[in-house]
Structures are given as C-alpha cells and as structure tokens.
Design a protein around this motif. Structure first.
Motif, PDB file in Angstrom:
ATOM      1  N   LYS A   1      -1.631  -2.695  -7.239  1.00  0.00           N
ATOM      2  CA  LYS A   1      -1.092  -2.230  -8.523  1.00  0.00           C
ATOM      3  C   LYS A   1       0.407  -2.517  -8.616  1.00  0.00           C
ATOM      4  N   HIS A   2       1.143  -2.251  -7.512  1.00  0.00           N
ATOM      5  CA  HIS A   2       2.574  -2.549  -7.486  1.00  0.00           C
ATOM      6  C   HIS A   2       2.826  -4.030  -7.741  1.00  0.00           C
TER       7      HIS A   2
ATOM      8  N   SER B   1      -4.953  -2.408  -0.187  1.00  0.00           N
ATOM      9  CA  SER B   1      -5.056  -1.120  -0.872  1.00  0.00           C
ATOM     10  C   SER B   1      -4.845  -1.320  -2.372  1.00  0.00           C
TER      11      SER B   1
ATOM     12  N   ASN C   1      -3.239   0.649  -4.301  1.00  0.00           N
ATOM     13  CA  ASN C   1      -1.869   1.009  -4.663  1.00  0.00           C
ATOM     14  C   ASN C   1      -0.931  -0.187  -4.538  1.00  0.00           C
ATOM     15  N   SER C   2      -1.016  -0.926  -3.425  1.00  0.00           N
ATOM     16  CA  SER C   2      -0.124  -2.075  -3.244  1.00  0.00           C
ATOM     17  C   SER C   2      -0.468  -3.182  -4.228  1.00  0.00           C
TER      18      SER C   2
ATOM     19  N   THR D   1       5.330  -2.338  -0.202  1.00  0.00           N
ATOM     20  CA  THR D   1       4.977  -0.925  -0.326  1.00  0.00           C
ATOM     21  C   THR D   1       4.855  -0.270   1.042  1.00  0.00           C
TER      22      THR D   1
END
Length: 427
Positions: A18-19, A13, A15-16, A171
């Motif tokens: 980006k983290h 993903s 989002n993960s 995440t």
C-alpha cells in the motif's frame, strides 16, 4: 509523458505494498502502467489518484521471479521499466531525481543500505535493453533476492549510472541473520573483476546425480566470479531426473565441458574428469552447493604462496538448509581445523571443504581410490584425503567461500551409517 511501466516485486505484506502504490503519486505524470509480481493474497483494491489504469497482479510462474520477469518484459512497450522491491516506497526526494537515461546509460541504480552492507539495486532500465539481457531463473541463483543483483553483475559498468540521492525508503528493514547472510553474499556480486597473471590456474570439477534443481546454481556460481576459474568440468553420473537437460543449457559456455556416464558413483565419475584437468589446481564442487562470487580471487591468493608439499588446501563451510523449494535459511559457518594425521582426519566431525587439490597430487595418486566398501560409492572424500596424507600435507586456512546446502534429497550429507564398516576397508 507516461513512459514508465512500474514493476513491484516480492512485496511480503499488504501494508508495504500500500505504501509503495501510494508513493507512486510522486511521479504519477510519468507512469503508464503498474504491475505487482507476487502472491495473489496480497492483491489490494487500491488505486492512486492520477492513474486510471487498473493495477495488474501477476503470480510468479512456478515461483520463479527471474523466469516470470523474462516472460513479462518482452510484452512491454514503454520506454522505461522501473523496479521497486519488497518494503520499498518513494519519498518526496524522488521529485528532484531526473528519471532519464541518455547515451550509453541503459540502467539507473540506487544503493540499499543495511547493517553496513550496501547493495546496488537496478531501479530504472531502458526496456529495449532489458529485453536483451535475461534474468537468471531460480535454477541458476541460490535465492530470489539474488535475481536482480546477479543480473546487474553482468552489465558493463559504463552502461550504468548510480544515483546517490536518498529517494527510496523502506517500511521495514529485515535484519534477521538469514537476510543479512543473503545480503552479504549478494554484496559480493559488486566486486570488480580482478586480473593477475601471476596467480595459479584452477579448474572446478562437479559430479552430478539427480540434482536438476540445483546443479545450474552450482555452475553459475563458478561463472559469476570476479576472477573466474579456467575451466568447469561436469560429469552426469547416470541421473534419472532432468539433470542432463539442465546441464546442456550450459554447453555453449566456453569455460564449461559436460560429460555423461552410466551410474558408477562419485569417485569413478570424478576420476573420469581428471585426464581433462590442465590447470595447476582443481576444486571439487558438489552439484547442490555453490561458491561466493569472490571465491576464486580468495582461493588463488592462498594458492599463490602454497608450499610445494601441500596436496590439499581447505577452509570453512557456510551452511544453509533448504526448508522448501522457495525458502532457504542460513545456519552458520562451520570453522575448519588443521588435519595432520589419519586419526585427525577420521575424527573430523564434518566434511573437509572446500577441497582444493593440487592436480599433480591427484594424478600421481591415480585419482580417487575405489575401495571394496560399496565399490567406492561412499566417503570418497575421506578415501582420497587419507591417500594424499601419505605423501602430502593437508593445509587449513581460515577463509569462507563455499556454501553447503542441506536438503531432503541429499542423503549422503546426513547419512553416516556403515562408517565403522568403511573404516575396515580404509588403508
């Protein structure tokens, strides 16, 4: 000193990912380059403040993580390679972790914990060492999540340093039954090698026909054992795909012997291997299935106390479905049950397995019977078990070490046509 090349693997993903990228700022003064391995649709126009280099995005070669890593690491010049995996990102504790390897320590690992399972993950690796020990390809391990743990299982423990501190967070932790089944399998790579000279000897025999995509996984599962079999005998039954080329990749292994014949069916193929069996027992492995890495430790312990009148030991089957070339899903365990008669054998609703034969019983029976029905090409497992039942017992024990793969190319595992015709020929 920028001496680390970071590899971000299989992020599912944005989002993960980006983290993970943002968290690299905790060790920004050590990072020279960052490469993301995975699908291009996750590519993000992100940067973290202290690194000027562009983040590289690498699409996997043929959807093969191991092959892609082997190709890429040989191009690297940094002293270290650092791995982070799908959902992983650093927390502030990483600032207190000494990211250095000295002496004979070439690999640093950390524990990934989920649902009581602890997976040791390679984290920081000397690049020079990484170039010497290849990762397994998708044709050698059953799923991509096994690529790095299987690599780690090949490393001498004296070359590994384990960091216990909690400097990696996730995440999201995937607790689906499919992922937990994979992690349970992977955890067994970490079992220490066992040696007990009092355990019975055992070989593996495999008949391969057009299973080029899977037969390497079957073979490798026999070699990545905490207590390996004495010999792995493989015969190619006139395959028309690239199977024999895949088999030849294993010919240098001292435990592997490879044979070939024109297409005559599985029973005749296995019969051609029987004269080469020198161990007390032999287990049959389908070319598209595979063993847990503790399989032979468990099997040999059952064989140690096996009564002399038992011709075949068997247990349970762990079932998987190959939904597409990149995705395999866990379907559950099929529990075996005792078989004491021909009627119970013929009413068994799934294949008896894993089938661990007493070698003397197979040889006394002159191998697998070649009955007139389809010239012995179908239901060879039922034919031999039916024969052995006349003089020996079949013994069920409650153990699960054998993985069955259902897939589109395997007709015999789902085709039960002509069963009534077969019964007419069965003695």
């Amino acid at each position: 000193m920028r001496d680390i090349h970071v590899l971000l693997l299989s992020y599912s993903s944005s989002n993960s990912l980006k983290h993970a990228l943002t968290s690299l700022n905790f060790i920004h003064n050590r990072i020279k380059d960052v490469t993301v391995f995975g699908e291009s649709n996750l590519s993000l126009q992100l940067s973290f403040s202290s690194i000027n280099q562009e983040i590289k995005y690498i699409k996997l070669i043929g959807e093969d993580l191991g092959l892609s890593l082997n190709d890429y690491v040989h191009k690297l010049s940094c002293e270290y390679v650092l791995f982070l995996y799908d959902q992983d990102y650093f927390n502030s504790h990483v600032k207190d972790t000494r990211l250095e390897l000295y002496g004979n320590h070439y690999v640093m690992t950390y524990p990934y914990m989920i649902k009581g399972i602890v997976i040791e993950r390679p984290f920081l690796v000397k690049t020079s060492f990484l170039k010497q020990v290849n990762f397994f390809s998708k044709y050698q391990v059953p799923f991509k999540e096994a690529v790095l743990p299987s690599w780690l299982s090949k490393i001498n423990r004296s070359n590994i340093i384990v960091i216990k501190s909690n400097f990696v967070s996730q995440t999201f932790k995937n607790t689906s039954k499919h992922m937990i089944a994979k992690l349970n399998f992977i955890e067994k790579y970490q079992y220490n090698p066992e040696s007990d000279g009092n355990l019975p000897s055992i070989s593996v025999f495999i008949a391969n026909y057009n299973m080029a995509d899977y037969v390497g996984i079957a073979i490798n599962s026999c070699l990545l054992q905490s207590n390996p079999p004495e010999k792995i005998l493989i015969v190619d039954d006139g395959s028309t795909d690239n199977s024999y080329k895949e088999l030849e990749k294993w010919k240098e292994s001292p435990k592997v012997e490879i044979f070939k014949q024109s297409n005559k069916g599985k029973a005749k193929a296995l019969n051609n291997l029987i004269p080469y069996i020198e161990t007390e027992f032999v287990v049959e492995l389908d070319a598209d299935d595979w063993f847990d890495s503790d399989a032979f430790s468990i099997i040999k312990k059952h064989l140690k106390s096996l009564p002399n009148d038992v011709g075949v030991l068997y247990g349970n089957l762990r079932n998987w479905v190959q939904e597409n070339p990149q995705n395999i899903k866990y379907k559950g365990i099929t529990k075996g049950k005792p078989i004491n008669s021909k009627n119970e054998l013929l009413s068994y609703l799934f294949p008896v397995g894993p089938r661990i034969y007493r070698t003397s019983a197979l040889k006394d029976n002159k191998g697998f019977p070649i009955i007139k029905f389809e010239d012995g090409r179908m239901y060879e497992d039922v034919s031999i078990l039916n024969d052995l039942l006349k003089n020996k017992r079949l013994l069920y024990e409650d153990f699960t070490v054998y993985n069955v793969r259902a897939h589109g190319a395997n007709i015999t595992k789902k085709n039960h046509s002509n069963w009534s015709d077969f019964l007419n020929y069965l003695d």
